[in-house]
Scaffold this motif. Structure first.
Motif, PDB file in Angstrom:
ATOM      1  N   THR A   1     161.458  53.905  40.318  1.00 61.83           N
ATOM      2  CA  THR A   1     161.216  54.855  41.415  1.00 61.83           C
ATOM      3  C   THR A   1     162.525  55.489  41.878  1.00 61.83           C
ATOM      4  O   THR A   1     162.619  56.713  42.028  1.00 61.83           O
ATOM      5  N   ALA A   2     163.535  54.642  42.110  1.00 64.31           N
ATOM      6  CA  ALA A   2     164.828  55.141  42.595  1.00 64.31           C
ATOM      7  C   ALA A   2     165.443  56.088  41.567  1.00 64.31           C
ATOM      8  O   ALA A   2     166.010  57.127  41.927  1.00 64.31           O
TER       9      ALA A   2
ATOM     10  N   ILE B   1     163.896  57.985  39.199  1.00 64.55           N
ATOM     11  CA  ILE B   1     163.234  59.290  39.083  1.00 64.55           C
ATOM     12  C   ILE B   1     163.349  60.092  40.381  1.00 64.55           C
ATOM     13  O   ILE B   1     163.391  61.316  40.357  1.00 64.55           O
ATOM     14  N   PHE B   2     163.420  59.390  41.502  1.00 59.92           N
ATOM     15  CA  PHE B   2     163.636  60.084  42.780  1.00 59.92           C
ATOM     16  C   PHE B   2     164.968  60.830  42.748  1.00 59.92           C
ATOM     17  O   PHE B   2     165.076  61.980  43.169  1.00 59.92           O
ATOM     18  N   GLU B   3     165.965  60.144  42.244  1.00 62.95           N
ATOM     19  CA  GLU B   3     167.333  60.683  42.229  1.00 62.95           C
ATOM     20  C   GLU B   3     167.492  61.784  41.175  1.00 62.95           C
ATOM     21  O   GLU B   3     168.116  62.810  41.435  1.00 62.95           O
TER      22      GLU B   3
ATOM     23  N   ALA C   1     158.303  51.864  47.419  1.00 63.17           N
ATOM     24  CA  ALA C   1     158.736  50.944  46.362  1.00 63.17           C
ATOM     25  C   ALA C   1     159.857  50.036  46.853  1.00 63.17           C
ATOM     26  O   ALA C   1     159.908  48.851  46.507  1.00 63.17           O
ATOM     27  N   LEU C   2     160.729  50.589  47.695  1.00 52.80           N
ATOM     28  CA  LEU C   2     161.859  49.799  48.196  1.00 52.80           C
ATOM     29  C   LEU C   2     161.370  48.662  49.093  1.00 52.80           C
ATOM     30  O   LEU C   2     161.776  47.507  48.928  1.00 52.80           O
TER      31      LEU C   2
ATOM     32  N   HIS D   1     165.188  63.641  39.527  1.00 55.04           N
ATOM     33  CA  HIS D   1     164.266  64.769  39.391  1.00 55.04           C
ATOM     34  C   HIS D   1     163.921  65.371  40.752  1.00 55.04           C
ATOM     35  O   HIS D   1     162.820  65.196  41.273  1.00 55.04           O
ATOM     36  N   GLN D   2     164.901  66.071  41.290  1.00 53.60           N
ATOM     37  CA  GLN D   2     164.728  66.702  42.602  1.00 53.60           C
ATOM     38  C   GLN D   2     163.705  67.834  42.515  1.00 53.60           C
ATOM     39  O   GLN D   2     163.141  68.244  43.525  1.00 53.60           O
TER      40      GLN D   2
ATOM     41  N   PHE E   1     157.697  58.043  49.004  1.00 53.06           N
ATOM     42  CA  PHE E   1     157.605  57.596  47.605  1.00 53.06           C
ATOM     43  C   PHE E   1     158.689  56.568  47.305  1.00 53.06           C
ATOM     44  O   PHE E   1     158.452  55.526  46.702  1.00 53.06           O
ATOM     45  N   LEU E   2     159.907  56.852  47.799  1.00 51.94           N
ATOM     46  CA  LEU E   2     161.030  55.940  47.572  1.00 51.94           C
ATOM     47  C   LEU E   2     160.907  54.698  48.446  1.00 51.94           C
ATOM     48  O   LEU E   2     161.040  53.564  47.975  1.00 51.94           O
TER      49      LEU E   2
ATOM     50  N   LEU F   1     156.014  63.195  40.927  1.00 48.69           N
ATOM     51  CA  LEU F   1     156.790  61.954  40.922  1.00 48.69           C
ATOM     52  C   LEU F   1     155.867  60.753  40.763  1.00 48.69           C
ATOM     53  O   LEU F   1     156.146  59.828  40.003  1.00 48.69           O
ATOM     54  N   THR F   2     154.746  60.773  41.503  1.00 49.39           N
ATOM     55  CA  THR F   2     153.790  59.665  41.425  1.00 49.39           C
ATOM     56  C   THR F   2     153.210  59.553  40.018  1.00 49.39           C
ATOM     57  O   THR F   2     153.089  58.456  39.474  1.00 49.39           O
TER      58      THR F   2
ATOM     59  N   LEU G   1     160.833  67.812  40.970  1.00 50.07           N
ATOM     60  CA  LEU G   1     159.421  67.405  40.916  1.00 50.07           C
ATOM     61  C   LEU G   1     158.853  67.237  42.317  1.00 50.07           C
ATOM     62  O   LEU G   1     159.525  66.724  43.215  1.00 50.07           O
TER      63      LEU G   1
ATOM     64  N   ARG H   1     155.856  58.140  37.665  1.00 49.95           N
ATOM     65  CA  ARG H   1     156.008  56.689  37.844  1.00 49.95           C
ATOM     66  C   ARG H   1     154.828  55.941  37.230  1.00 49.95           C
ATOM     67  O   ARG H   1     155.004  54.913  36.583  1.00 49.95           O
TER      68      ARG H   1
ATOM     69  N   TYR I   1     167.920  54.165  53.330  1.00 49.78           N
ATOM     70  CA  TYR I   1     168.489  53.856  52.016  1.00 49.78           C
ATOM     71  C   TYR I   1     169.423  54.983  51.555  1.00 49.78           C
ATOM     72  O   TYR I   1     170.543  54.743  51.114  1.00 49.78           O
TER      73      TYR I   1
ATOM     74  N   PHE J   1     159.746  45.917  47.134  1.00 55.03           N
ATOM     75  CA  PHE J   1     160.726  45.066  46.456  1.00 55.03           C
ATOM     76  C   PHE J   1     161.446  44.150  47.445  1.00 55.03           C
ATOM     77  O   PHE J   1     161.618  42.951  47.191  1.00 55.03           O
TER      78      PHE J   1
ATOM     79  N   PHE K   1     160.701  49.448  41.749  1.00 49.83           N
ATOM     80  CA  PHE K   1     161.703  50.063  42.627  1.00 49.83           C
ATOM     81  C   PHE K   1     162.800  50.770  41.831  1.00 49.83           C
ATOM     82  O   PHE K   1     163.191  51.901  42.139  1.00 49.83           O
TER      83      PHE K   1
ATOM     84  N   ARG L   1     158.478  62.693  49.719  1.00 47.21           N
ATOM     85  CA  ARG L   1     159.403  62.138  48.719  1.00 47.21           C
ATOM     86  C   ARG L   1     160.077  60.873  49.239  1.00 47.21           C
ATOM     87  O   ARG L   1     160.235  59.895  48.515  1.00 47.21           O
TER      88      ARG L   1
END
Lengths: 298, 298
Positions: free
Chosen positions: B65-66, B68-70, A58-59, B72-73, A54-55, B80-81, B75, B84, A169, A62, B62, A51
């Motif tokens: 991504t940020a 859905i990461f935040e 993308a970070l 949807h814990q 995944f973050l 998640l992929t 998934l 996205r 992050y 960017f 980004f 996970r």
């Protein structure tokens, strides 16, 4: 100055700079999570790095994009894309992981194939003094199409580089600037050097030459063991199989599958087909594009 | 709350919400830049949207991504992929552009092919009441492999959606939170709906079934005009050509090239080959994967 460098750097994430300090100042819970392979079932406290990767993926994409967008106003959009591709890829990220020695902290279940691949890549990078190259380590020499060196790059090495970005992050409360300060210090040299001499992407360049009408063909697989190194002549008109010639009787002693991709291009009204080789289709396509560009004198 | 939602929203970027307000409150210089196609030589004041799109593309990736990461814990990394992928793609972005009516402001040189493609897609989306689908509009019905609808999605429409994100970012002095406030208001519905029912990516799912040993084959091209709609039976053992059967004598009257991708999977020790169809290889591969998963009862 990059737009993302705005906030105050949290002391807790004032992380590398020196290799030995790597992964020291992140709290244990993030460190363990960012360095735990999915196979590592002994870690019952946190989930694996997936996970965070995944973050972080993308970070980093960017942050690097924003940096090169800001710093290189002189580059056209194609060059910006090429520059980003050279910086944001698994090989470059894996090389940083090895340069910082982060692979030593990776927690994974015993896996001889993975361990051996990591050791091979670490040795390879140490021999080369941790030099960074483009995203393809499969080097092809256009002169005689010789198959040069190939070293597998385990994806886990780039995964932890990305996961650690995600961990910083989160630890910094969602401060992208904090992550960039850390990663800029790691990547500073390549950010400058690659920008000064943008590694071009042969497939994109080839397609930009609309008069060459490039057409990539299907991709057969073959094994290199006991084969002599091929010398592939440029073929006149497509649908002709490549000519295999022994050049220097240099044996390729690996038993790994190779892909071959033909590409047909038009030069002065005549169609030519050249063939590229690689471990996977993308590499073979890239090699074919390089040969085609050379043939077109581009 | 999403990590990127921290800063104060600049009034100048309090942009959509209502369609009619789209692209109103950005300064002219950014608006012109974000909406100028590279072909639009009449714009001598700014460059085209390409550089802004380069930035906005990475930024949106980004931000989403940020988010859905935040949010949807629950998934797992694969979900998640997939989520996205369903949100960050050219079709979804182009659909938002059309929903907001931004294509009306696009400045480009007269290009009948591009204009016609844009009109077609706009009409298609209006008929569907701007509903968002997955990134592939080529829908395949697993029951009888029928060729459903296909509408080309001009990349320029997603490009300006991304370029406007880049423009807002620059206009707000590099404030990612400002961009997210705008784009979250546009994407809110799909961010919730897609997460509640993650559109799965059949190719990835198929490869996760290591016991099925999926192998995708080569991709021949054929034309559909005057062909009857094929019903492709699951083939026993690979290397068997597909059986063409007329089902309902439903004529496909388009003269467009189609790709066919076979995939061979193993079920209970027996190999089966199924065939997927699509406008391009990716679509055909996805269709083949869907059929294979159905055959494997997954």
């Amino acid at each position: 100055m990059c737009h993302v460098q705005g906030a105050v750097l949290s002391k807790r994430v004032a992380w590398p700079n020196a290799r030995r300090r790597a992964s020291r100042s992140l709290p244990l819970i993030y460190r363990r999570r960012a360095l735990s392979h999915p196979s590592y079932i002994r870690n019952r406290l946190t989930s694996s790095y997936e996970r965070l990767e995944f973050l972080g993926d993308a970070l980093l994409d960017f942050l690097i994009t924003a940096h090169i967008f800001e710093q290189h106003q002189n580059l056209n959009p194609g060059e910006l894309t090429d520059l980003r591709s050279a910086l944001v890829n698994n090989v470059t990220f894996a090389s940083y992981t090895v340069k910082l020695g982060l692979q030593k902290y990776l927690c994974s279940q015993f896996n001889p194939v993975l361990d051996s691949a990591i050791i091979n890549f670490v040795e390879y990078q140490m021999q080369r003094n941790h030099v960074m190259t483009e995203d393809v380590l499969y080097l092809i020499d256009e002169e005689d199409c010789k198959i040069a060196e190939y070293v597998e790059v385990p994806k886990v090495l780039s995964d932890i580089f990305e996961a650690l970005a995600g961990a910083i992050y989160l630890d910094s409360g969602g401060d992208a600037a904090a992550v960039w300060r850390v990663y800029y210090s790691i990547m500073r040299r390549e950010l400058t050097e690659f920008a000064a001499n943008v590694p071009w992407q042969p497939v994109r360049l080839l397609f930009e030459n609309i008069h060459a009408c490039p057409v990539f063909g299907d991709c057969p697989i073959f094994f290199m063991k006991n084969f002599y190194q091929p010398h592939v002549k440029w073929q006149h008109v497509s649908y002709v199989k490549p000519v295999w010639r022994c050049r220097k009787a240099q044996k390729v002693d690996e038993d790994i599958p190779r892909m071959m991709v033909p590409v047909t291009v038009t030069k002065a009204g005549v169609q030519y087909t050249v063939h590229g080789f690689g471990r996977n289709k993308a590499q073979a396509k890239r090699a074919a594009a390089k040969l085609a560009l050379k043939m077109l004198n581009l």
